[in-house]
Design a protein around this motif. Structure first.
Motif, PDB file in Angstrom:
ATOM      1  N   ARG A 128       0.825  -1.210   0.000  1.00 26.67           N
ATOM      2  CA  ARG A 128       0.000   0.000   0.000  1.00 26.67           C
ATOM      3  C   ARG A 128       0.861   1.263   0.000  1.00 26.67           C
ATOM      4  NH1 ARG A 128      -2.307  -1.864   4.592  1.00 26.67           N
ATOM      5  NH2 ARG A 128      -1.807   0.152   5.531  1.00 26.67           N
ATOM      6  N   ALA A 129       1.971   1.216   0.729  1.00 21.50           N
ATOM      7  CA  ALA A 129       2.812   2.406   0.864  1.00 21.50           C
ATOM      8  C   ALA A 129       3.789   2.576  -0.295  1.00 21.50           C
ATOM      9  CB  ALA A 129       3.595   2.331   2.175  1.00 21.50           C
ATOM     10  N   ALA A 130       3.987   1.532  -1.098  1.00 18.43           N
ATOM     11  CA  ALA A 130       5.003   1.569  -2.165  1.00 18.43           C
ATOM     12  C   ALA A 130       4.626   2.537  -3.272  1.00 18.43           C
ATOM     13  CB  ALA A 130       5.188   0.177  -2.746  1.00 18.43           C
ATOM     14  N   PRO A 131       5.624   3.219  -3.838  1.00 13.88           N
ATOM     15  CA  PRO A 131       5.347   4.090  -4.980  1.00 13.88           C
ATOM     16  C   PRO A 131       5.110   3.279  -6.250  1.00 13.88           C
ATOM     17  CG  PRO A 131       7.691   4.080  -4.502  1.00 13.88           C
ATOM     18  CD  PRO A 131       7.031   3.276  -3.410  1.00 13.88           C
ATOM     19  N   ALA A 132       4.252   3.782  -7.102  1.00 10.60           N
ATOM     20  CA  ALA A 132       4.054   3.165  -8.418  1.00 10.60           C
ATOM     21  C   ALA A 132       5.270   3.433  -9.295  1.00 10.60           C
ATOM     22  CB  ALA A 132       2.796   3.719  -9.070  1.00 10.60           C
ATOM     23  N   THR A 133       5.493   2.591 -10.283  1.00 11.08           N
ATOM     24  CA  THR A 133       6.620   2.774 -11.183  1.00 11.08           C
ATOM     25  C   THR A 133       6.260   2.285 -12.580  1.00 11.08           C
ATOM     26  OG1 THR A 133       8.958   2.220 -11.590  1.00 11.08           O
ATOM     27  CG2 THR A 133       7.600   0.529 -10.543  1.00 11.08           C
ATOM     28  N   GLU A 134       6.851   2.909 -13.587  1.00  5.49           N
ATOM     29  CA  GLU A 134       6.700   2.469 -14.962  1.00  5.49           C
ATOM     30  C   GLU A 134       7.778   1.470 -15.352  1.00  5.49           C
ATOM     31  OE1 GLU A 134       4.190   3.276 -16.973  1.00  5.49           O
ATOM     32  OE2 GLU A 134       3.301   4.409 -15.321  1.00  5.49           O
ATOM     33  N   ARG A 135       8.777   1.297 -14.493  1.00  9.54           N
ATOM     34  CA  ARG A 135       9.864   0.365 -14.778  1.00  9.54           C
ATOM     35  C   ARG A 135       9.363  -1.071 -14.763  1.00  9.54           C
ATOM     36  NH1 ARG A 135      13.649   1.568 -10.084  1.00  9.54           N
ATOM     37  NH2 ARG A 135      14.698  -0.298 -10.876  1.00  9.54           N
ATOM     38  N   PRO A 185       6.368 -11.877 -18.784  1.00 11.99           N
ATOM     39  CA  PRO A 185       6.467 -10.840 -17.757  1.00 11.99           C
ATOM     40  C   PRO A 185       5.092 -10.248 -17.451  1.00 11.99           C
ATOM     41  CG  PRO A 185       8.197 -10.566 -19.402  1.00 11.99           C
ATOM     42  CD  PRO A 185       7.246 -11.606 -19.934  1.00 11.99           C
ATOM     43  N   ALA A 186       4.864  -9.934 -16.183  1.00 10.55           N
ATOM     44  CA  ALA A 186       3.602  -9.314 -15.794  1.00 10.55           C
ATOM     45  C   ALA A 186       3.447  -7.977 -16.519  1.00 10.55           C
ATOM     46  CB  ALA A 186       3.561  -9.106 -14.287  1.00 10.55           C
ATOM     47  N   THR A 187       2.219  -7.551 -16.708  1.00 15.08           N
ATOM     48  CA  THR A 187       1.952  -6.337 -17.488  1.00 15.08           C
ATOM     49  C   THR A 187       1.700  -5.110 -16.627  1.00 15.08           C
ATOM     50  OG1 THR A 187      -0.392  -6.934 -17.595  1.00 15.08           O
ATOM     51  CG2 THR A 187       1.015  -7.654 -19.418  1.00 15.08           C
ATOM     52  N   GLY A 188       1.685  -5.267 -15.316  1.00 22.35           N
ATOM     53  CA  GLY A 188       1.475  -4.122 -14.441  1.00 22.35           C
ATOM     54  C   GLY A 188       0.008  -3.956 -14.082  1.00 22.35           C
ATOM     55  N   PRO A 189      -0.287  -2.922 -13.268  1.00 21.53           N
ATOM     56  CA  PRO A 189       0.633  -1.869 -12.799  1.00 21.53           C
ATOM     57  C   PRO A 189       1.656  -2.409 -11.801  1.00 21.53           C
ATOM     58  CG  PRO A 189      -1.492  -1.673 -11.697  1.00 21.53           C
ATOM     59  CD  PRO A 189      -1.667  -2.745 -12.737  1.00 21.53           C
ATOM     60  N   PHE A 190       2.847  -1.783 -11.818  1.00 22.27           N
ATOM     61  CA  PHE A 190       3.940  -2.215 -10.963  1.00 22.27           C
ATOM     62  C   PHE A 190       4.158  -1.224  -9.831  1.00 22.27           C
ATOM     63  CE2 PHE A 190       5.220  -3.815 -15.264  1.00 22.27           C
ATOM     64  CZ  PHE A 190       4.939  -5.145 -15.020  1.00 22.27           C
ATOM     65  N   ILE A 191       4.736  -1.735  -8.741  1.00 21.75           N
ATOM     66  CA  ILE A 191       5.163  -0.908  -7.631  1.00 21.75           C
ATOM     67  C   ILE A 191       6.619  -1.232  -7.325  1.00 21.75           C
ATOM     68  CG2 ILE A 191       2.848  -0.734  -6.607  1.00 21.75           C
ATOM     69  CD1 ILE A 191       3.728  -2.920  -4.608  1.00 21.75           C
ATOM     70  N   LEU A 192       7.272  -0.385  -6.538  1.00 27.33           N
ATOM     71  CA  LEU A 192       8.620  -0.674  -6.054  1.00 27.33           C
ATOM     72  C   LEU A 192       8.493  -1.411  -4.729  1.00 27.33           C
ATOM     73  CD1 LEU A 192      10.595   2.614  -6.807  1.00 27.33           C
ATOM     74  CD2 LEU A 192      10.725   0.432  -8.014  1.00 27.33           C
ATOM     75  N   GLY A 193       8.988  -2.646  -4.699  1.00 30.06           N
ATOM     76  CA  GLY A 193       8.832  -3.467  -3.503  1.00 30.06           C
ATOM     77  C   GLY A 193      10.106  -4.155  -3.097  1.00 30.06           C
ATOM     78  N   HIS A 194      10.009  -4.957  -2.066  1.00 34.31           N
ATOM     79  CA  HIS A 194      11.168  -5.605  -1.457  1.00 34.31           C
ATOM     80  C   HIS A 194      11.788  -6.651  -2.379  1.00 34.31           C
ATOM     81  CE1 HIS A 194      13.515  -8.101   1.301  1.00 34.31           C
ATOM     82  NE2 HIS A 194      13.478  -7.104   2.168  1.00 34.31           N
ATOM     83  N   CYS A 195      10.986  -7.512  -2.955  1.00 33.67           N
ATOM     84  CA  CYS A 195      11.380  -8.566  -3.898  1.00 33.67           C
ATOM     85  C   CYS A 195      11.971  -9.816  -3.246  1.00 33.67           C
ATOM     86  CB  CYS A 195      12.383  -8.062  -4.951  1.00 33.67           C
ATOM     87  SG  CYS A 195      11.683  -6.904  -6.135  1.00 33.67           S
TER      88      CYS A 195
END
Length: 326
Positions: A128-135, A185-195
């Motif tokens: 929830r707190a992670a920023p969205a990303t286009e990467r 590969p997943a198509t998104g939307p993506f977030i920046l996460g721990h991984c």
């Protein structure tokens, strides 16, 4: 006097007071220590490989973003001249070092089932707190070695202690490859996460909740695929799974507003790619005669552990999916 600890104190401007360096540990990627300066506590890391300074800067920005949203994470400490990574003097062993604030807590250990609800709540909070990303997610999480490359690693491993166990898993590795190719590969939307939120990268805080550590592998991800990956890494050992814990983790994740969704087996592509890519990297390291003996020995231990515990069959993953969607 600990000269390395004194160097860290002065380089990173950690101030005056009694100095103590404890809890030295070695992971697959480097060494880490607990540094205490008076009542202030820090984590000091020295990797085996050179730091990607730009990646460290992006990691620091993500952790600052999460901390601003009241997520307790190990934010970075810069040097006195504003750098996040410092060159260690040759007489202290060389290489590079970085410092972050210490997160208080106990190791998860064997309590993965006991902490199922806390895990779901933590992962939902991070998502929830992670920023969205286009990467796009990195290839480490979206692609794996082809079966012919695994067969070559088996040939290279002839006479090594792990050879027979690796050869016995070729069928599973081929099945993984087919599933990953279908997943794409997943198509998104993506977030920046721990991984890489496996049990060794989490702590039980004094209030009983969980905290995520070791953010070096952070990056773009699909929340549903990280949810699937986390369920496998916490609640599956070889082909034995804790179905009740899986259900409790997912229930807590949903209750806390987690956005990830598991739909089918393709959502396990992230964990299959990362686990097998790590295994391949450790096999190559163990086979490298030029590598330090202690690192090759550690890699052999990682190989044995991975082959014996961390490569579930697709039938087992089907059961994980059933428990997660029940």
């Amino acid at each position: 006097m600990d000269q390395f600890a004194e160097w860290v104190r002065h380089s990173f401007g950690l101030g005056d007071g009694p100095l103590l360096r404890t809890v030295g540990g070695r992971g697959a990627d480097g060494d880490v220590w607990h540094l205490q300066v008076d009542s202030r506590e820090y984590a000091v890391k020295r990797p085996f490989h050179p730091f990607d300074v730009e990646a460290v800067s992006r990691e620091a920005a993500l952790l600052d973003h999460l901390a601003a949203r009241e997520v307790e994470v190990p934010t970075h400490v810069g040097t006195t001249d504003g750098r996040l990574v410092a060159e260690v003097p040759a007489d202290l062993g060389g290489g590079r070092a970085r410092v972050s604030h210490w997160i208080e807590g106990d190791s998860v250990g064997a309590r993965t089932s006991e902490l199922a609800e806390q895990l779901g709540a933590l992962l939902a909070q991070l998502h929830r707190a992670a920023p969205a990303t286009e990467r796009q997610p990195r290839s480490w999480y979206t692609a794996m070695l082809a079966p012919v490359e695994w067969a070559h690693l088996v040939e290279q491993s002839a006479g090594r202690p792990w050879h027979d166990a690796l050869a016995a898993r070729l069928g599973d590795l081929t099945a993984y490859d087919e599933l990953v190719r279908r997943a794409h590969p997943a198509t998104g939307p993506f977030i920046l996460g721990h991984c890489d939120l496996h049990p060794d990268n989490a702590l039980v805080a004094p209030d009983g909740s969980l905290r995520a550590l070791d953010w070096e592998d952070f990056g773009p991800l699909d929340p549903g695929r990280e949810l699937a990956k986390t369920l496998v890494q916490w609640h599956v050992l070889d082909n034995t799974l804790d179905e009740e814990a899986i259900t409790r983790t997912v229930t807590a994740y949903r209750a806390a507003g987690g956005p990830g969704v598991l739909a089918d087996l393709r959502d396990f592509a992230m964990v299959l790619c990362s686990e097998t890519n790590f295994l391949a990297s450790q096999i190559r390291l163990a086979l490298d005669d030029a590598a330090q003996p202690e690192r090759r020995e550690q890699a052999q231990g990682e190989i044995t552990e991975a082959l014996g515990a961390y490569l579930p069959s697709l039938a087992t993953l089907d059961r994980v999916l059933d428990a997660a969607t029940a």
